[in-house]
Design a protein around this motif. Structure first.
Motif, PDB file in Angstrom:
ATOM      1  N   ASN A   1      16.505  17.885 -63.808  1.00 47.74           N
ATOM      2  CA  ASN A   1      15.233  18.476 -63.397  1.00 47.74           C
ATOM      3  C   ASN A   1      14.295  18.767 -64.564  1.00 47.74           C
ATOM      4  OD1 ASN A   1      16.089  18.592 -60.633  1.00 47.74           O
ATOM      5  ND2 ASN A   1      17.318  20.392 -61.149  1.00 47.74           N
ATOM      6  N   TYR A   2      14.561  18.191 -65.722  1.00 39.44           N
ATOM      7  CA  TYR A   2      13.782  18.563 -66.901  1.00 39.44           C
ATOM      8  C   TYR A   2      12.298  18.251 -66.727  1.00 39.44           C
ATOM      9  CZ  TYR A   2      12.752  19.530 -71.778  1.00 39.44           C
ATOM     10  OH  TYR A   2      12.240  20.082 -72.928  1.00 39.44           O
ATOM     11  N   GLU A   3      11.989  17.074 -66.231  1.00 44.26           N
ATOM     12  CA  GLU A   3      10.579  16.716 -66.088  1.00 44.26           C
ATOM     13  C   GLU A   3       9.891  17.518 -64.986  1.00 44.26           C
ATOM     14  OE1 GLU A   3       9.648  12.336 -66.976  1.00 44.26           O
ATOM     15  OE2 GLU A   3      11.812  12.335 -66.557  1.00 44.26           O
ATOM     16  N   GLN A   4      10.640  17.880 -63.951  1.00 45.39           N
ATOM     17  CA  GLN A   4      10.070  18.754 -62.924  1.00 45.39           C
ATOM     18  C   GLN A   4       9.752  20.129 -63.512  1.00 45.39           C
ATOM     19  OE1 GLN A   4      12.616  16.760 -62.502  1.00 45.39           O
ATOM     20  NE2 GLN A   4      12.466  15.672 -60.564  1.00 45.39           N
ATOM     21  N   LYS A   5      10.640  20.612 -64.385  1.00 46.15           N
ATOM     22  CA  LYS A   5      10.382  21.888 -65.050  1.00 46.15           C
ATOM     23  C   LYS A   5       9.151  21.786 -65.951  1.00 46.15           C
ATOM     24  CE  LYS A   5      15.140  23.645 -65.164  1.00 46.15           C
ATOM     25  NZ  LYS A   5      16.254  24.053 -66.051  1.00 46.15           N
TER      26      LYS A   5
ATOM     27  N   ILE B   1       6.489  19.959 -65.505  1.00 50.80           N
ATOM     28  CA  ILE B   1       5.309  20.052 -64.644  1.00 50.80           C
ATOM     29  C   ILE B   1       5.083  21.495 -64.188  1.00 50.80           C
ATOM     30  CG2 ILE B   1       4.328  19.338 -62.428  1.00 50.80           C
ATOM     31  CD1 ILE B   1       5.835  16.660 -62.814  1.00 50.80           C
ATOM     32  N   LYS B   2       6.162  22.178 -63.858  1.00 53.34           N
ATOM     33  CA  LYS B   2       6.051  23.575 -63.432  1.00 53.34           C
ATOM     34  C   LYS B   2       5.490  24.441 -64.550  1.00 53.34           C
ATOM     35  CE  LYS B   2       8.794  27.541 -61.901  1.00 53.34           C
ATOM     36  NZ  LYS B   2      10.155  28.049 -61.596  1.00 53.34           N
ATOM     37  N   TYR B   3       6.011  24.263 -65.761  1.00 58.08           N
ATOM     38  CA  TYR B   3       5.529  25.065 -66.884  1.00 58.08           C
ATOM     39  C   TYR B   3       4.058  24.762 -67.184  1.00 58.08           C
ATOM     40  CZ  TYR B   3      10.120  26.964 -68.156  1.00 58.08           C
ATOM     41  OH  TYR B   3      11.308  27.655 -68.161  1.00 58.08           O
ATOM     42  N   GLN B   4       3.641  23.514 -67.008  1.00 55.76           N
ATOM     43  CA  GLN B   4       2.234  23.194 -67.231  1.00 55.76           C
ATOM     44  C   GLN B   4       1.331  24.025 -66.327  1.00 55.76           C
ATOM     45  OE1 GLN B   4       2.574  18.826 -66.802  1.00 55.76           O
ATOM     46  NE2 GLN B   4       1.661  18.653 -68.829  1.00 55.76           N
ATOM     47  N   SER B   5       1.743  24.233 -65.085  1.00 53.50           N
ATOM     48  CA  SER B   5       0.937  25.039 -64.162  1.00 53.50           C
ATOM     49  C   SER B   5       0.970  26.518 -64.534  1.00 53.50           C
ATOM     50  CB  SER B   5       1.429  24.847 -62.721  1.00 53.50           C
ATOM     51  OG  SER B   5       2.726  25.395 -62.542  1.00 53.50           O
TER      52      SER B   5
ATOM     53  N   GLN C   1       4.698  15.664 -72.431  1.00 56.80           N
ATOM     54  CA  GLN C   1       4.561  14.702 -71.341  1.00 56.80           C
ATOM     55  C   GLN C   1       4.100  13.349 -71.869  1.00 56.80           C
ATOM     56  OE1 GLN C   1       1.448  15.382 -68.298  1.00 56.80           O
ATOM     57  NE2 GLN C   1       3.117  15.236 -66.798  1.00 56.80           N
TER      58      GLN C   1
END
Length: 226
Positions: A5-9, A11-15, A31
């Motif tokens: 889930n690293y890339e999903q995390k 994206i979450k941190y970017q928000s 990214q």
């Protein structure tokens, strides 16, 4: 360590850090690095230092606009988790993309400016990212690897350039007379074959240079080698 889930995390941190310029910038760079390597390109920038330092921590803890729904203790826990996420980036790149050093375009441009028109032999070249970067800049490179590591690697067949299947000593025997420099980059610290390579190079005629890329007395090359 798994990175499902690293890339999903990411994206979450970017928000969550959209209003914090430093970390919005870092996360965008991360990214872009992933996207570039996936397309077998080098990032065209030097990745900034990935860390939450003491000043960052204190400022974000004290900022009422940052994560307003959390208590101070919860903010601290969140920032510690985020710091670990940043620390894991290099391991993610290694594990998922098979890249053991975050080389970039400016680094390789500088390399070729400093050392133009050299014929290289790269030993233990892995997926060939370093050789590919040199070739793209007009350098002559023979990339070799025995691919023993690829049996347990998801990235073993994703070469950036042609890599001839040869062990290091055989590659030296075959090509040493055609090159000026032998490259050994990010050799594993538990693999003592680097000692045999060094001994072999010292015996070769005519003399050739031996360039090592790694971490002195660190995560690359055996203790015996250093």
């Amino acid at each position: 360590m798994t990175f499902i889930n690293y890339e999903q995390k990411l994206i979450k941190y970017q928000s969550l850090f959209v209003d914090v310029p430093k970390f919005r910038y870092l996360l965008t760079q991360m990214q872009q690095v992933i996207q570039a390597y996936r397309q077998q390109r080098l990032p065209n920038f030097v990745l900034a230092k990935l860390e939450v330092n003491e000043v960052d921590f204190a400022q974000l803890i004290a900022n009422p606009q940052f994560m307003p729904g959390l208590t101070l203790l919860e903010k601290g826990d969140f920032l510690q988790e985020f710091s670990r996420f940043l620390d894991d980036f290099r391991d993610f790149i290694q594990t998922k993309l098979g890249i053991w050093s975050l080389i970039n375009g400016p680094m390789m441009d500088c390399w070729v400016q400093l050392f133009p028109d050299i014929n290289y032999l790269e030993l233990m070249a892995g997926n060939g990212i370093l050789s590919a970067a040199l070739k793209q800049r007009g350098q002559s490179v023979i990339a070799t690897d025995n691919f023993s590591w690829s049996k347990n690697s998801q990235t073993g067949q994703q070469c950036w350039t042609n890599v001839e299947v040869l062990d290091a000593l055989s590659a030296l025997e075959k090509y040493h007379s055609q090159v000026q420099v032998v490259l050994l980059a990010w050799s594993p610290d538990k693999d003592r074959s680097d000692v045999a390579i060094l001994k072999k190079i010292r015996q070769l005629q005519p003399f050739i240079q031996f360039w090592i890329l790694g971490e002195y007395l660190g995560a690359t090359n055996s203790t015996q080698f250093w």
